[in-house]
Structure formats: structure tokens, C-alpha cells
Motif scaffolding. Structure first.
Motif, mmCIF file in Angstrom:
data_model
loop_
_atom_site.group_PDB
_atom_site.id
_atom_site.type_symbol
_atom_site.label_atom_id
_atom_site.label_comp_id
_atom_site.label_asym_id
_atom_site.label_seq_id
_atom_site.Cartn_x
_atom_site.Cartn_y
_atom_site.Cartn_z
ATOM 1 N N UNK A 130 0.852 -1.181 0.000
ATOM 2 C CA UNK A 130 0.000 0.000 0.000
ATOM 3 C C UNK A 130 0.891 1.236 0.000
ATOM 4 N N UNK A 131 0.663 2.189 -0.891
ATOM 5 C CA UNK A 131 1.536 3.372 -0.935
ATOM 6 C C UNK A 131 1.441 4.202 0.334
ATOM 7 N N UNK A 132 2.505 4.939 0.611
ATOM 8 C CA UNK A 132 2.499 5.858 1.737
ATOM 9 C C UNK A 132 1.571 7.031 1.446
ATOM 10 N N UNK A 133 0.976 7.552 2.520
ATOM 11 C CA UNK A 133 0.261 8.819 2.412
ATOM 12 C C UNK A 133 1.294 9.944 2.460
ATOM 13 N N UNK A 134 1.089 10.962 1.659
ATOM 14 C CA UNK A 134 2.054 12.063 1.595
ATOM 15 C C UNK A 134 1.370 13.373 1.975
ATOM 16 N N UNK A 135 0.675 13.362 3.109
ATOM 17 C CA UNK A 135 -0.112 14.552 3.447
ATOM 18 C C UNK A 135 -0.087 14.892 4.941
ATOM 19 N N UNK A 136 0.903 14.367 5.683
ATOM 20 C CA UNK A 136 0.931 14.607 7.126
ATOM 21 C C UNK A 136 2.272 15.104 7.611
ATOM 22 N N UNK A 137 2.450 15.052 8.933
ATOM 23 C CA UNK A 137 3.686 15.545 9.542
ATOM 24 C C UNK A 137 4.895 14.711 9.144
ATOM 25 N N UNK A 138 4.699 13.417 8.908
ATOM 26 C CA UNK A 138 5.827 12.582 8.503
ATOM 27 C C UNK A 138 6.347 13.008 7.131
ATOM 28 N N UNK A 139 5.454 13.440 6.264
ATOM 29 C CA UNK A 139 5.894 13.944 4.958
ATOM 30 C C UNK A 139 6.711 15.218 5.134
ATOM 31 N N UNK B 289 -0.884 1.962 9.249
ATOM 32 C CA UNK B 289 -1.771 0.804 9.134
ATOM 33 C C UNK B 289 -1.531 0.027 7.846
ATOM 34 N N UNK B 290 -0.782 0.625 6.900
ATOM 35 C CA UNK B 290 -0.472 -0.098 5.668
ATOM 36 C C UNK B 290 0.482 -1.261 5.925
ATOM 37 N N UNK B 291 1.184 -1.225 7.082
ATOM 38 C CA UNK B 291 2.084 -2.314 7.478
ATOM 39 C C UNK B 291 1.322 -3.190 8.458
ATOM 40 N N UNK B 292 1.040 -4.403 8.074
ATOM 41 C CA UNK B 292 0.091 -5.254 8.817
ATOM 42 C C UNK B 292 0.590 -5.644 10.204
ATOM 43 N N UNK B 293 1.872 -5.912 10.361
ATOM 44 C CA UNK B 293 2.386 -6.355 11.660
ATOM 45 C C UNK B 293 3.886 -6.086 11.736
ATOM 46 N N UNK B 294 4.463 -6.428 12.908
ATOM 47 C CA UNK B 294 5.890 -6.139 13.107
ATOM 48 C C UNK B 294 6.782 -6.994 12.223
ATOM 49 N N UNK B 295 6.298 -8.179 11.829
ATOM 50 C CA UNK B 295 7.082 -9.013 10.921
ATOM 51 C C UNK B 295 7.196 -8.352 9.548
ATOM 52 N N UNK B 296 6.095 -7.726 9.114
ATOM 53 C CA UNK B 296 6.121 -7.008 7.835
ATOM 54 C C UNK B 296 7.057 -5.811 7.922
ATOM 55 N N UNK B 297 7.074 -5.142 9.080
ATOM 56 C CA UNK B 297 7.983 -4.006 9.266
ATOM 57 C C UNK B 297 9.439 -4.477 9.241
ATOM 58 N N UNK B 298 9.715 -5.613 9.873
ATOM 59 C CA UNK B 298 11.068 -6.167 9.857
ATOM 60 C C UNK B 298 11.501 -6.504 8.442
ATOM 61 N N UNK B 299 10.582 -7.046 7.664
ATOM 62 C CA UNK B 299 10.891 -7.351 6.263
ATOM 63 C C UNK B 299 11.134 -6.076 5.474
ATOM 64 N N UNK B 300 10.329 -5.044 5.749
ATOM 65 C CA UNK B 300 10.502 -3.766 5.076
ATOM 66 C C UNK B 300 11.873 -3.173 5.368
ATOM 67 N N UNK B 301 12.360 -3.371 6.585
ATOM 68 C CA UNK B 301 13.670 -2.836 6.988
ATOM 69 C C UNK B 301 14.822 -3.760 6.614
#
Length: 352
Positions: A123-132, A258-270
Motif C-alpha cells: 500500500x503506498x504511503x500517504x504524503x499529506x501529514x507531519x511525517x511527509x 496501518x499499511x504495514x500489517x504487523x511487526x514481521x512485515x515491518x522487519x521485512x521492510x527494513x
């Protein structure tokens, strides 16, 4: 009375190969057969025309867009506002490219088929908040820091190659003292035969550039740090996590964690989730060399800081060393554990 199921034959998928000035879109049917492809300008009018063209082909199930964080970010926002599911195609089909070649049309069809098959599902990142906002400031600071390092290297190299009368005065100075000394040089007029004046002018220019970059970095940090604290104060408070490291992890997650389903997905992303590499009677895992390398670097910095000063981390290292684990394996395990910890902190604030 039961409703009639939707006609699957009317379902279409699309893919978009994005560029700076144009986007090339392709449409396939539910069986993966090509329907057509067209090129559109990368403008607001072009995005609307692309959307209308795709919708005119049937019921749009999903659109795969290359570069949703760069050239395709504006198009992605338009498609999502229209209620269309968009997935990020971060890697085209290499096998197809090897045998069929590469073109904008082929890449667009490949993106459409990856989206239809579910292979591309990020899922693409949102580009409309403070993180952007943090991302823009962080990227500007990173380029300024890189330029400062290059300028310091150039200054020290120039001193080494300067005439002895100049080199002797600057040789043993620390970096700060060297910059101060060179910034205060009075070279005089640069003219033919005046080597010393030219060298001093160059040294002064480099030193003043370093000072200017110091001011630029400080100004960017003054804007960046409060945003990071507001976005994830608990993250910055953790041992070994600095403002820049926290900013990079926030950027990796984005404004919509919320586009990252769980911590395992985050670990894979990193890139810290081990990849199975078993065969026959051999059962093993190998290092994941994929993922976001900047996020991987951020986790690595946290682990190194904790290995240096955190008693619990040092005790874990000593325990694993006694069990025969190598230092590299221990660092990999620690990075995986830190990823789990960081994910919880990142999602609890941004997602609230």
C-alpha cells in the motif's frame, strides 16, 4: 432475494509506468490479456484523463503504479481520492524484461499483471501529514551534511597540497580550529604569479562554505526536531535513538502506518527478517539484503549504540558469544528485536 454476483468479465486491472513529464498506462482484463495502453502528461489534467480512460474500460479492480513515492505520488493521490485501490510496484518482472525487453508500454503492462496477480501488494504511503514534512526536512539536512563532509575533505586536502609556508601554520589544527583559521585568512589580490593569494582564497572559500552549511544544518534541525518529538516522543526517548534515526524510521513507516500489517512485515521492510535458505536436510536462513537500506542503517546505529553503553544489550551479547554465535549473527538478532520494539512505538503514536 439474493443479489446477482458482479460480472467478473467486466473487471480490469491497470498498470502505470511513471516518469517526470509523462505517465504510460496499460489495461488488462481479468485473464491478463492486454486491452490497450496510452501515454498521458504528468499534470492534473493528465491524471484526470488517465483515470477516465481506465474507468471507461470496465470495473477497475486495482491499479499498480511504479514510483508511488516519487514520480507517481501525485497520480496515486488522485486515484486514491477516486476510491481506487492502488498498489506500489517497486520492482518490475525481471524475467519478463529479460526475454521481452523494456519499454514504457511493456513496463506498464508488467505493472498491471503484477497488481492483478497480487504479487505487488504494498500500500503506498500517504504524503499529506507531519511525517511527509519530516521527510522533506530530513532529506534537505542529509544533503547539507553530505556537502559539509565533502567541503571539509576538500579543505584538508587543499591544506596538504598548499605551499609549505601556509601548510606549516595549519597542519596540526583540529577541524574546527582549521575552519576558523581559514575563514579569517586575508589573501590579498589574486593575480598571475601570486600562488599564495590564490591558495588562501580557495581555503577561505571552503571554510566559509563549511560555516554556511553549519548554519543551514542547525536551522533545519531546529524545524525538524520538534516535528519528530511530536510524531513519536516515546521513540526519541528510547536508548540509542537520536532525532535523525527516529526521523528515518518515521519516514519508513509513513503517515499511514496501518499499511504495514504487523511487526514481521515491518522487519521485512527494513531488511532485518531472515530469509529461508533451506534445501534437503539442510535447514538455514540467510541475510536479507533487500528492504529499505536507510531504515536498516537506522536500526544498525541503534544496536551499535546499545552494544556500547546498554548493560542489557551487552549481557545478551556476552551470553550469545558464549554459545558460539558470531558478532555479526548477534547484531542481526538484535536488529530484529529492535525492529519489533520500534514498530510498536511508531504505530501507537502515528496511528492514534
Amino acid at each position: 432475494m439474493t443479489e446477482n454476483p458482479p460480472d467478473v468479465s467486466l473487471t480490469v486491472f491497470a498498470g502505470v509506468d511513471t516518469h517526470k513529464d509523462t505517465h504510460h498506462a496499460a489495461i488488462i482484463d481479468h485473464l491478463g490479456r492486454g486491452i490497450g495502453d496510452r501515454e498521458f502528461p504528468a499534470t492534473a489534467a493528465g491524471y484526470r484523463a488517465l483515470l477516465a480512460w481506465v474507468r471507461g474500460a470496465g470495473v477497475v479492480a486495482r491499479i499498480g503504479v511504479e514510483g508511488t513515492g516519487s514520480y507517481g505520488s501525485a497520480l496515486t493521490a488522485v486515484l486514491q481520492e477516486a476510491g481506487i485501490e492502488v498498489v506500489d510496484v517497486d520492482r518490475t518482472d525481471r524475467q519478463s524484461r529479460r526475454f521481452q525487453g523494456k519499454s514504457d508500454s511493456l513496463d506498464a503492462y508488467s505493472a498491471a499483471r503484477l497488481a492483478a496477480a497480487g504479487i505487488a501488494r504494498t500500500i503506498p504511503k500517504a504524503h499529506d501529514g507531519d511525517v511527509e514534512a519530516i521527510r522533506f526536512l530530513h532529506n534537505a539536512r542529509r544533503t547539507a551534511v553530505k556537502s559539509r563532509a565533502e567541503a571539509i575533505t576538500a579543505l584538508k586536502s587543499a591544506v596538504v597540497n598548499a605551499p609549505e609556508s601556509i601548510r606549516e601554520q595549519l597542519r596540526d589544527l583540529s577541524t574546527k580550529a582549521l575552519v576558523d583559521a581559514c575563514a579569517g585568512l586575508r589573501p590579498g589580490t589574486v593575480e598571475p604569479g601570486a600562488l599564495a593569494a590564490a591558495v588562501k582564497t580557495a581555503l577561505r572559500s571552503l571554510a566559509r562554505r563549511i560555516r554556511m552549511l553549519d548554519q543551514e544544518i542547525a536551522a533545519l534541525e531546529a524545524d525538524l526536531h520538534p516535528l519528530v518529538v511530536d510524531a513519536a516522543a516515546d521513540l526519541v526517548a528510547r536508548f540509542g535513538v537520536g532525532y535523525e534515526t527516529a526521523a528515518q524510521l518515521l519516514i519508513t513507516v509513513g503517515d499511514n502506518p496501518d499499511r504495514i500489517s504487523n511487526e514481521a512485515a515491518f522487519a521485512s521492510l527494513c531488511g532485518v527478517a531472515p530469509i529461508p535458505a533451506s534445501s534437503g536436510k539442510t535447514s538455514r536462513h540467510r541475510l536479507n539484503r533487500g528492504g529499505n537500506r536507510q531504515a536498516n542503517r537506522a536500526l544498525h546505529i541503534i544496536v551499535l549504540a546499545r552494544l556500547k553503553r546498554d548493560p542489557r544489550t551487552r549481557a545478551y551479547r556476552d551470553k550469545r558469544l558464549a554459545q558460539g554465535k558470531s558478532k555479526r549473527d548477534i547484531i542481526r538478532c538484535l536488529k530484529r528485536a529492535v525492529a519489533r520494539e520500534m514498530f510498536q512505538l511508531l504505530t501507537q503514536k502515528i496511528g492514534s
